[in-house]
Every structure is written in structure tokens, then in C-alpha cells.
Design a protein around this motif. Structure first.
Motif, PDB file in Angstrom:
ATOM      1  N   UNK A   1       0.860  -1.195   0.000  1.00  0.00           N
ATOM      2  CA  UNK A   1       0.000   0.000   0.000  1.00  0.00           C
ATOM      3  C   UNK A   1       0.890   1.236   0.000  1.00  0.00           C
ATOM      4  N   UNK A   2       0.603   2.187  -0.888  1.00  0.00           N
ATOM      5  CA  UNK A   2       1.465   3.359  -1.024  1.00  0.00           C
ATOM      6  C   UNK A   2       1.256   4.318   0.128  1.00  0.00           C
ATOM      7  N   UNK A   3       2.275   5.196   0.289  1.00  0.00           N
ATOM      8  CA  UNK A   3       2.194   6.197   1.348  1.00  0.00           C
ATOM      9  C   UNK A   3       1.072   7.183   1.081  1.00  0.00           C
ATOM     10  N   UNK A   4       0.843   7.461  -0.211  1.00  0.00           N
ATOM     11  CA  UNK A   4      -0.229   8.394  -0.545  1.00  0.00           C
ATOM     12  C   UNK A   4      -1.578   7.819  -0.137  1.00  0.00           C
ATOM     13  N   UNK A   5      -1.743   6.492  -0.415  1.00  0.00           N
ATOM     14  CA  UNK A   5      -2.992   5.860  -0.016  1.00  0.00           C
ATOM     15  C   UNK A   5      -3.152   5.903   1.486  1.00  0.00           C
ATOM     16  N   UNK A   6      -2.037   5.603   2.200  1.00  0.00           N
ATOM     17  CA  UNK A   6      -2.096   5.676   3.659  1.00  0.00           C
ATOM     18  C   UNK A   6      -2.430   7.079   4.118  1.00  0.00           C
ATOM     19  N   UNK A   7      -1.814   8.048   3.442  1.00  0.00           N
ATOM     20  CA  UNK A   7      -2.056   9.441   3.833  1.00  0.00           C
ATOM     21  C   UNK A   7      -3.522   9.790   3.669  1.00  0.00           C
ATOM     22  N   UNK A   8      -4.083   9.409   2.512  1.00  0.00           N
ATOM     23  CA  UNK A   8      -5.462   9.798   2.287  1.00  0.00           C
ATOM     24  C   UNK A   8      -6.440   8.907   3.036  1.00  0.00           C
ATOM     25  N   UNK A   9      -6.006   7.700   3.409  1.00  0.00           N
ATOM     26  CA  UNK A   9      -6.862   6.923   4.306  1.00  0.00           C
ATOM     27  C   UNK A   9      -6.922   7.602   5.658  1.00  0.00           C
TER      28      UNK A   9
ATOM     29  N   UNK B   1      -3.784  15.165  -5.999  1.00  0.00           N
ATOM     30  CA  UNK B   1      -2.641  14.315  -6.351  1.00  0.00           C
ATOM     31  C   UNK B   1      -2.925  12.869  -5.981  1.00  0.00           C
ATOM     32  N   UNK B   2      -3.616  12.669  -4.853  1.00  0.00           N
ATOM     33  CA  UNK B   2      -3.990  11.303  -4.471  1.00  0.00           C
ATOM     34  C   UNK B   2      -4.954  10.693  -5.464  1.00  0.00           C
ATOM     35  N   UNK B   3      -5.932  11.488  -5.942  1.00  0.00           N
ATOM     36  CA  UNK B   3      -6.844  10.980  -6.963  1.00  0.00           C
ATOM     37  C   UNK B   3      -6.069  10.565  -8.215  1.00  0.00           C
ATOM     38  N   UNK B   4      -5.127  11.422  -8.629  1.00  0.00           N
ATOM     39  CA  UNK B   4      -4.343  11.119  -9.833  1.00  0.00           C
ATOM     40  C   UNK B   4      -3.497   9.860  -9.626  1.00  0.00           C
ATOM     41  N   UNK B   5      -2.909   9.707  -8.436  1.00  0.00           N
ATOM     42  CA  UNK B   5      -2.090   8.521  -8.157  1.00  0.00           C
ATOM     43  C   UNK B   5      -2.934   7.254  -8.191  1.00  0.00           C
ATOM     44  N   UNK B   6      -4.141   7.321  -7.633  1.00  0.00           N
ATOM     45  CA  UNK B   6      -5.030   6.154  -7.658  1.00  0.00           C
ATOM     46  C   UNK B   6      -5.456   5.828  -9.082  1.00  0.00           C
ATOM     47  N   UNK B   7      -5.692   6.885  -9.892  1.00  0.00           N
ATOM     48  CA  UNK B   7      -6.066   6.653 -11.290  1.00  0.00           C
ATOM     49  C   UNK B   7      -4.928   5.978 -12.047  1.00  0.00           C
ATOM     50  N   UNK B   8      -3.698   6.439 -11.825  1.00  0.00           N
ATOM     51  CA  UNK B   8      -2.540   5.808 -12.479  1.00  0.00           C
ATOM     52  C   UNK B   8      -2.388   4.367 -12.021  1.00  0.00           C
ATOM     53  N   UNK B   9      -2.648   4.114 -10.758  1.00  0.00           N
ATOM     54  CA  UNK B   9      -2.538   2.752 -10.235  1.00  0.00           C
ATOM     55  C   UNK B   9      -3.539   1.837 -10.921  1.00  0.00           C
ATOM     56  N   UNK B  10      -4.784   2.329 -11.105  1.00  0.00           N
ATOM     57  CA  UNK B  10      -5.795   1.506 -11.781  1.00  0.00           C
ATOM     58  C   UNK B  10      -5.419   1.264 -13.240  1.00  0.00           C
TER      59      UNK B  10
END
Length: 228
Positions: A1-9, A116-125
Motif C-alpha cells: 500500500x502506497x504512502x499516498x494511499x495511507x495518507x489519504x486513508x 494528487x492522491x486521486x491522480x495517483x489512484x487513477x494511475x494505479x488503476x
């Protein structure tokens, strides 16, 4: 799990907490910024009022002067108190402005990180169904097919039919030319002897004059044939 995901969680949990606190009466960042702006406007208006009062008290002190020291001193005392209030309001405005700017920056940074978190999640998908090894294999296949296509193009453009040795053809051509020269010599009874002395070379002006004379002679012969 990425740090960004953790951050936004964590951010989502804190967001839920902020909503919970907001339901208890806690303001949102936008509400707090709005309240601070209203306070700034109120204090600015009070500044204008105090500055006018100070001018009035100063005018009163000048009016009475030494003629009515008691009234003049009372006006100066009021002016001093008003100036103290004005100084306090200046300091309060500076503090509120600093707090508002910090809150606005924090809110902006939060929105930027959220996007930026939305964009990172989109790139991940997007990259979920991509395998680097499969991509390498695909590029290798593309390169191989390009080589095959090049070979096919070269095979299609290759001359069709029998191929001949160019040196043999040149030798045959030279032999034919020699035979033609021999037959010509036999028909003419031999070639005339070539003079040993070299012919004098003509200068460019002489060559032009000789060519012009030949053309004139040809014209005269043509006129003579028409007259007969």
C-alpha cells in the motif's frame, strides 16, 4: 500500500472526524476563513472610526489651547487612549491576517494533496493490468515482425527471372563490336592510312569562321538547286 494511499486513508478518517466535530459545531476551513475576513473588515472599519476620533480630539485640544487647559488636556488624554486602541487593533489585524493566510495555505495544500492522491489512484488503476515482462515480450514481437516485413519487402523488390553475369555480357558486346569493325574494313577495302603529321589546331575564332563558311556554302547550294 502506497504512502499516498495511507495518507489519504488517514485523511479520510480525519475528514470523518472533522465532519463529526463539525456536526458538534466546529467550523470548516472555508467557514473559518470567512469569519476571519469578516473580523478583518470589522476591525478595519473601527480603525477608520478611531482615526477620525483622534483627529477630532486633536482639533479640540488645539481649539482650547492654553485658554482652557483643562478641556485641552482632557482632549489630549482621549486622543492618547484612542491611539492605544488603534495600536492594539493594528496588532490584532496583523495576527488575524497571518492566521487567515496560514489557514488558506493549509486548505490549498490539502486540496492539492487530495487531487494528487486521486491522480495517483487513477494511475494505479491504469497500470493494474500491465505487466512489465509482457510489455518487453510485446516489444520483442514487434521488432521481430518488423524484421520479417523488411525481408518480405526485399524479396518482393528483387528482380524476377534469370540473372546473367554482367562481365560475360560486356565481353560479348566487345566481341560484337570487333566483328563489326572487321566487316566494315572488308567492305571498304581497307581503311586509309592515317597521316603521320598532326593537323594544325584551330583557335575558337577560326573554328567559328569555318563553321559559318560551311553553312553559307550549304545555303548557296540550296539556292542554286532551287534556280535550276
Amino acid at each position: 500500500m502506497s504512502k499516498i494511499s495511507n495518507f489519504f486513508k488517514g485523511g479520510s478518517s480525519s475528514s470523518s472526524k472533522s465532519k463529526h466535530h463539525r456536526s458538534r459545531g466546529g467550523p470548516s476551513p472555508q467557514e473559518a476563513i470567512h469569519k476571519l475576513r469578516e473580523t478583518e473588515e470589522m476591525l478595519t472599519k473601527k480603525q477608520d472610526y478611531l482615526e477620525k476620533r483622534i483627529e477630532q480630539e486633536l482639533a479640540t485640544a488645539k481649539k482650547h489651547g492654553t485658554k482652557n487647559k483643562r478641556a485641552a488636556l482632557a482632549a489630549l488624554k482621549k486622543k492618547k487612549r484612542l491611539e492605544q486602541q488603534l495600536t492594539q487593533i493594528d496588532g490584532t489585524l496583523s495576527t488575524i491576517e497571518f492566521q487567515r493566510e496560514a489557514l488558506e495555505n493549509s486548505h490549498t495544500n490539502t486540496e492539492v494533496l487530495k487531487n494528487m492522491g486521486y491522480a495517483a489512484n487513477a494511475m494505479k488503476r491504469v497500470h493494474e493490468n500491465m505487466d512489465v515482462n509482457k510489455i518487453d515480450d510485446l516489444m520483442a514481437d514487434i521488432t521481430e515482425q518488423q524484421d520479417v516485413a523488411q525481408e518480405i519487402s526485399e524479396a518482393i523488390s528483387r528482380p524476377f527471372g534469370e540473372t546473367f553475369d554482367e562481365d560475360e555480357l560486356l565481353a560479348e558486346l566487345e566481341e560484337l563490336e570487333n566483328q563489326a569493325e572487321e566487316e566494315g574494313m572488308m567492305t571498304m577495302g581497307g581503311l586509309p592510312s592515317v597521316p603521320s603529321s598532326s593537323l594544325p589546331s584551330l583557335r575558337p575564332g577560326q573554328r567559328a569562321t569555318t563553321r559559318r563558311r560551311i553553312e553559307e556554302d550549304q545555303d548557296m547550294q540550296m539556292l542554286a538547286s532551287w534556280g535550276t
